[in-house]
Design a protein around this motif. Sequence first.
Motif, PDB file in Angstrom:
ATOM      1  N   UNK A  97       0.821  -1.213   0.000  1.00 44.15           N
ATOM      2  CA  UNK A  97       0.000   0.000   0.000  1.00 44.15           C
ATOM      3  C   UNK A  97       0.858   1.269   0.000  1.00 44.15           C
ATOM      4  N   UNK A  98       2.013   1.231   0.667  1.00 43.26           N
ATOM      5  CA  UNK A  98       2.943   2.372   0.631  1.00 43.26           C
ATOM      6  C   UNK A  98       3.374   2.637  -0.799  1.00 43.26           C
ATOM      7  N   UNK A  99       3.720   1.587  -1.516  1.00 45.81           N
ATOM      8  CA  UNK A  99       4.144   1.758  -2.903  1.00 45.81           C
ATOM      9  C   UNK A  99       2.995   2.232  -3.783  1.00 45.81           C
ATOM     10  N   UNK A 100       1.790   1.747  -3.529  1.00 40.08           N
ATOM     11  CA  UNK A 100       0.628   2.229  -4.278  1.00 40.08           C
ATOM     12  C   UNK A 100       0.426   3.720  -4.006  1.00 40.08           C
ATOM     13  N   UNK A 101       0.608   4.137  -2.753  1.00 45.64           N
ATOM     14  CA  UNK A 101       0.517   5.555  -2.412  1.00 45.64           C
ATOM     15  C   UNK A 101       1.582   6.388  -3.112  1.00 45.64           C
ATOM     16  N   UNK A 102       2.804   5.868  -3.181  1.00 48.13           N
ATOM     17  CA  UNK A 102       3.869   6.562  -3.906  1.00 48.13           C
ATOM     18  C   UNK A 102       3.524   6.699  -5.388  1.00 48.13           C
ATOM     19  N   UNK A 103       2.987   5.641  -5.973  1.00 46.34           N
ATOM     20  CA  UNK A 103       2.570   5.707  -7.372  1.00 46.34           C
ATOM     21  C   UNK A 103       1.501   6.792  -7.536  1.00 46.34           C
ATOM     22  N   UNK A 104       0.560   6.862  -6.604  1.00 46.74           N
ATOM     23  CA  UNK A 104      -0.469   7.899  -6.653  1.00 46.74           C
ATOM     24  C   UNK A 104       0.130   9.299  -6.601  1.00 46.74           C
ATOM     25  N   UNK A 105       1.075   9.510  -5.709  1.00 47.05           N
ATOM     26  CA  UNK A 105       1.738  10.809  -5.622  1.00 47.05           C
ATOM     27  C   UNK A 105       2.491  11.149  -6.896  1.00 47.05           C
ATOM     28  N   UNK A 106       3.158  10.164  -7.468  1.00 47.63           N
ATOM     29  CA  UNK A 106       3.892  10.389  -8.717  1.00 47.63           C
ATOM     30  C   UNK A 106       2.937  10.679  -9.877  1.00 47.63           C
ATOM     31  N   UNK A 107       1.792  10.027  -9.890  1.00 49.86           N
ATOM     32  CA  UNK A 107       0.785  10.331 -10.914  1.00 49.86           C
ATOM     33  C   UNK A 107       0.302  11.775 -10.785  1.00 49.86           C
ATOM     34  N   UNK A 108       0.167  12.256  -9.545  1.00 51.83           N
ATOM     35  CA  UNK A 108      -0.218  13.653  -9.329  1.00 51.83           C
ATOM     36  C   UNK A 108       0.856  14.601  -9.877  1.00 51.83           C
ATOM     37  N   UNK A 109       2.128  14.252  -9.692  1.00 52.39           N
ATOM     38  CA  UNK A 109       3.211  15.079 -10.231  1.00 52.39           C
ATOM     39  C   UNK A 109       3.134  15.103 -11.759  1.00 52.39           C
ATOM     40  N   UNK A 110       2.858  13.957 -12.360  1.00 52.24           N
ATOM     41  CA  UNK A 110       2.726  13.913 -13.814  1.00 52.24           C
ATOM     42  C   UNK A 110       1.589  14.827 -14.267  1.00 52.24           C
ATOM     43  N   UNK A 111       0.496  14.834 -13.540  1.00 48.72           N
ATOM     44  CA  UNK A 111      -0.674  15.635 -13.907  1.00 48.72           C
ATOM     45  C   UNK A 111      -0.443  17.128 -13.676  1.00 48.72           C
ATOM     46  N   UNK A 112       0.141  17.480 -12.525  1.00 50.73           N
ATOM     47  CA  UNK A 112       0.259  18.896 -12.164  1.00 50.73           C
ATOM     48  C   UNK A 112       1.547  19.546 -12.640  1.00 50.73           C
ATOM     49  N   UNK A 113       2.576  18.762 -12.895  1.00 49.98           N
ATOM     50  CA  UNK A 113       3.867  19.326 -13.256  1.00 49.98           C
ATOM     51  C   UNK A 113       4.686  19.657 -12.022  1.00 49.98           C
ATOM     52  N   UNK A 114       5.778  20.373 -12.232  1.00 54.24           N
ATOM     53  CA  UNK A 114       6.746  20.625 -11.164  1.00 54.24           C
ATOM     54  C   UNK A 114       6.323  21.727 -10.212  1.00 54.24           C
ATOM     55  N   UNK A 115       5.547  22.673 -10.670  1.00 53.57           N
ATOM     56  CA  UNK A 115       5.163  23.793  -9.818  1.00 53.57           C
ATOM     57  C   UNK A 115       6.062  24.993 -10.020  1.00 53.57           C
ATOM     58  N   UNK A 116       5.780  26.047  -9.246  1.00 55.17           N
ATOM     59  CA  UNK A 116       6.445  27.338  -9.440  1.00 55.17           C
ATOM     60  C   UNK A 116       7.926  27.319  -9.077  1.00 55.17           C
ATOM     61  N   UNK A 117       8.299  26.577  -8.048  1.00 53.40           N
ATOM     62  CA  UNK A 117       9.699  26.564  -7.600  1.00 53.40           C
ATOM     63  C   UNK A 117      10.357  25.329  -8.187  1.00 53.40           C
ATOM     64  N   UNK A 118      10.822  25.482  -9.438  1.00 51.69           N
ATOM     65  CA  UNK A 118      11.398  24.335 -10.145  1.00 51.69           C
ATOM     66  C   UNK A 118      12.245  24.826 -11.318  1.00 51.69           C
ATOM     67  N   UNK A 119      13.132  23.967 -11.758  1.00 47.36           N
ATOM     68  CA  UNK A 119      13.904  24.291 -12.967  1.00 47.36           C
ATOM     69  C   UNK A 119      12.993  24.304 -14.185  1.00 47.36           C
ATOM     70  N   UNK A 120      12.013  23.431 -14.229  1.00 46.33           N
ATOM     71  CA  UNK A 120      11.079  23.426 -15.364  1.00 46.33           C
ATOM     72  C   UNK A 120      10.418  24.790 -15.521  1.00 46.33           C
ATOM     73  N   UNK A 121       9.946  25.360 -14.422  1.00 48.23           N
ATOM     74  CA  UNK A 121       9.283  26.666 -14.448  1.00 48.23           C
ATOM     75  C   UNK A 121      10.277  27.763 -14.809  1.00 48.23           C
ATOM     76  N   UNK A 122      11.464  27.717 -14.238  1.00 46.74           N
ATOM     77  CA  UNK A 122      12.481  28.746 -14.514  1.00 46.74           C
ATOM     78  C   UNK A 122      12.893  28.724 -15.985  1.00 46.74           C
ATOM     79  N   UNK A 123      12.993  27.546 -16.572  1.00 44.52           N
ATOM     80  CA  UNK A 123      13.401  27.438 -17.972  1.00 44.52           C
ATOM     81  C   UNK A 123      12.301  27.858 -18.935  1.00 44.52           C
ATOM     82  N   UNK A 124      11.044  27.782 -18.495  1.00 47.27           N
ATOM     83  CA  UNK A 124       9.926  28.222 -19.332  1.00 47.27           C
ATOM     84  C   UNK A 124       9.834  29.733 -19.399  1.00 47.27           C
ATOM     85  N   UNK A 125      10.290  30.407 -18.358  1.00 47.05           N
ATOM     86  CA  UNK A 125      10.159  31.875 -18.292  1.00 47.05           C
ATOM     87  C   UNK A 125      11.129  32.587 -19.189  1.00 47.05           C
TER      88      UNK A 125
END
Length: 125
Positions: A97-125
Motif C-alpha cells: 500500500x505504501x508503494x501504491x501511495x507513492x505511485x499515486x503521488x507520482x501520478x499527481x506530479x505527472x498531472x500537475x507538473x513541477x510547480x512554481x519553484x522548479x527548474x522546469x518553471x524557470x526554464x519556461x520563463x
Amino acid sequence: MKYLPLAARICLALIFVKAGITHLMGFSGFADMLGQRLFLGGLLAAGTIIFQLAGSLSLLLGYKVKIGAILLIFFLIPATLMFHNFVADGEQLNAFLKNVGLIGGLLMVIYTGAGAVSLDEALES
C-alpha cells in the motif's frame, strides 16, 4: 502556496534517494539478492539504482519531472508486484500500500507538473 509542490516533490523523492544510495553503496549484495530471485540480477540492480537516483533528482530539482516520475513508476510497479505480494505474505500489505501511495503521488506530479519553484518553471520563463 507556491512552495507546496516543492515540498511534495521533496517528500516523494526522499525515499528513492535513500534507497538508491543504499543500493549503490551495497551494490554487490543488492545484485546478489536480485540474482537469487530474477534473471540478470546485476543488470536489474544497476537499472534500479539509475531509475531511483535519476527519478528522485528530477523531482528534487523540478527538472523534467514527468519523465522522472515515469521512471520511478516503472521501477515501483514490478518491485511492488515482485517483492510485496500481500496475497502470499499478509505482512507485506503495508509495504504494498505504501508503494501504491507513492505511485499515486507520482501520478499527481505527472498531472500537475513541477510547480512554481522548479527548474522546469524557470526554464519556461
